[in-house]
Design a protein around this motif. Structure first.
Motif, PDB file in Angstrom:
ATOM      1  N   LYS A  16       0.782  -6.050   0.684  1.00 12.89           N
ATOM      2  CA  LYS A  16       1.410  -4.723   0.638  1.00 12.89           C
ATOM      3  C   LYS A  16       1.618  -4.163   2.041  1.00 12.89           C
TER       4      LYS A  16
ATOM      5  N   PRO B 122       3.440  -8.718  -5.898  1.00 13.93           N
ATOM      6  CA  PRO B 122       4.822  -9.116  -6.159  1.00 13.93           C
ATOM      7  C   PRO B 122       4.879 -10.029  -7.380  1.00 13.93           C
TER       8      PRO B 122
ATOM      9  N   TYR C 256       3.227 -15.867  -4.228  1.00 13.08           N
ATOM     10  CA  TYR C 256       3.744 -14.500  -4.194  1.00 13.08           C
ATOM     11  C   TYR C 256       4.431 -14.293  -2.853  1.00 13.08           C
ATOM     12  N   GLU C 257       5.531 -13.546  -2.868  1.00 11.01           N
ATOM     13  CA  GLU C 257       6.285 -13.320  -1.643  1.00 11.01           C
ATOM     14  C   GLU C 257       6.737 -11.870  -1.583  1.00 11.01           C
ATOM     15  N   ALA C 258       6.686 -11.299  -0.373  1.00  7.57           N
ATOM     16  CA  ALA C 258       7.130  -9.917  -0.177  1.00  7.57           C
ATOM     17  C   ALA C 258       7.627  -9.758   1.252  1.00  7.57           C
TER      18      ALA C 258
ATOM     19  N   SER D 239       4.148  -6.382   4.299  1.00  2.00           N
ATOM     20  CA  SER D 239       5.540  -6.309   3.839  1.00  2.00           C
ATOM     21  C   SER D 239       6.127  -4.924   4.102  1.00  2.00           C
TER      22      SER D 239
ATOM     23  N   GLU E 103      -1.163  -3.698  -7.277  1.00  4.02           N
ATOM     24  CA  GLU E 103       0.198  -4.028  -6.871  1.00  4.02           C
ATOM     25  C   GLU E 103       0.244  -5.455  -6.351  1.00  4.02           C
TER      26      GLU E 103
END
Length: 333
Positions: free
Chosen positions: A49, A5, A20-22, A52, A3
């Motif tokens: 993960k 983003p 990557y940003e979440a 976030s 997983e």
């Protein structure tokens, strides 16, 4: 199933940066996760993960020279001024005033420099394995050469003939198979070191730091250590470095003398809340390396992760994520 983003891009400090940003955009201050060598933003997949999902905004770039981010040719393009300016540029792109910078390995060196060079953009700092130190009394490459000899990997990386680059570029899978493993218990490491030199990385009593030659001679069939990556995860690193090569990341090391010279007169005191996460079994960056940090980092908390070697956020991901979440909530709400 891995997983991550969606990959995004930003123009930062003259290069295109992949990141990557979440997490919720409204969360302040966000946490910027900075990887080391030879790694990627993917190294933070577990923390992206967990943080976030805990309601914390996280941003993880492939840093200059790595992965989806551009790789300028000149060696001096990887000096510390550029590496820190890249992170400022990423904040500018995302319209973020301040962030908490979290760094592992080389990323740790960069994030400890952020409050020294860009104090207005830094809310806090977390070093994982990498301590903050005062300016060395002499050129750090001279120190490494004196302590460890000419074959020590950082000393080898200074070679303009770039022999280390060729070795790593031609042994990509072996590099990650060899590096990304848990250290052996110390007694087992001592017993196996004579049979398989690479088996003692991060654990052997006398550490062999000739990493290029160790990778070149590596035989995974004789390595008793446990991998920390699944085959699918390892393939992410292998595919990325087969495409980019290792020179971008190695160029960070080729600026160590330049960085040292240009840091003369710089106040190395860190004036923001800080956390130092140490790994019990990291032989390259041991917990003892953080001794005395309090003199330079007055607002410092230390935390020891047991049963972990160098790749702490991947070896003990749940514990690292939990500590980051706890510290972030306690210190910043």
């Amino acid at each position: 199933m891995i997983e991550m983003p969606p990959l995004q891009f930003a123009q930062t400090n003259g290069i295109r940066t992949g990141y990557y940003e979440a997490g919720p955009i409204s969360d302040r201050p966000p946490m910027v996760l900075c990887h080391g060598w030879p790694e990627l933003a993917f190294s933070w997949r577990h923390q992206i993960k967990a943080l976030s999902e805990a309601g914390i905004r996280v941003i993880a770039p492939d840093q200059r020279g790595y992965g989806a981010t551009e790789r300028p040719e000149p060696v001096e393009a990887y000096a510390i001024e550029q590496l820190t300016a890249d992170l400022v540029g990423l904040l500018d792109h995302l319209k973020i005033d301040q962030a908490i910078f979290v760094g592992h390995d080389w990323g740790g060196f960069v994030v400890w420099q952020m409050p020294l060079r860009h104090p207005g953009r830094v809310a806090g700092v977390v070093g994982i394995n990498t301590p903050h130190r005062d300016r060395a009394p002499i050129d750090p490459i001279a120190i490494f050469r004196e302590r460890f000899g000419d074959m020590m990997y950082i000393v080898q990386f200074q070679d303009p003939a770039r022999e280390p680059d060729r070795i790593f570029n031609s042994h990509v899978e072996a590099t990650f198979d060899a590096f990304m493993r848990k250290p052996l218990p110390r007694a087992a490491a001592a017993a196996s070191a004579a049979e398989q030199p690479i088996a003692g990385i991060g654990a052997a009593p006398k550490l062999n730091l000739a990493f290029p030659q160790m990778v070149e001679a590596y035989d995974g069939r004789r390595d008793a250590r446990t991998p920390i990556l699944t085959e699918e995860e390892k393939q992410v690193f292998v595919d990325a470095f087969r495409r980019t090569g290792f020179t971008g990341g190695i160029n960070w090391y080729r600026n160590m003398t330049r960085n040292w010279r240009r840091s003369e007169g710089l106040d190395h005191t860190v004036h923001v809340p800080s956390l130092m996460i140490m790994a019990e079994n990291d032989a390259v960056l041991p917990p003892s390396a953080a001794d005395g940090m309090e003199k330079l980092v007055p607002d410092l908390e230390k935390y020891l992760v047991r049963n972990s070697g160098h790749w702490t956020q991947q070896e003990q991901p749940e514990e690292v994520s939990a500590k980051l979440i706890e510290w972030r909530r306690r210190r910043f709400g």
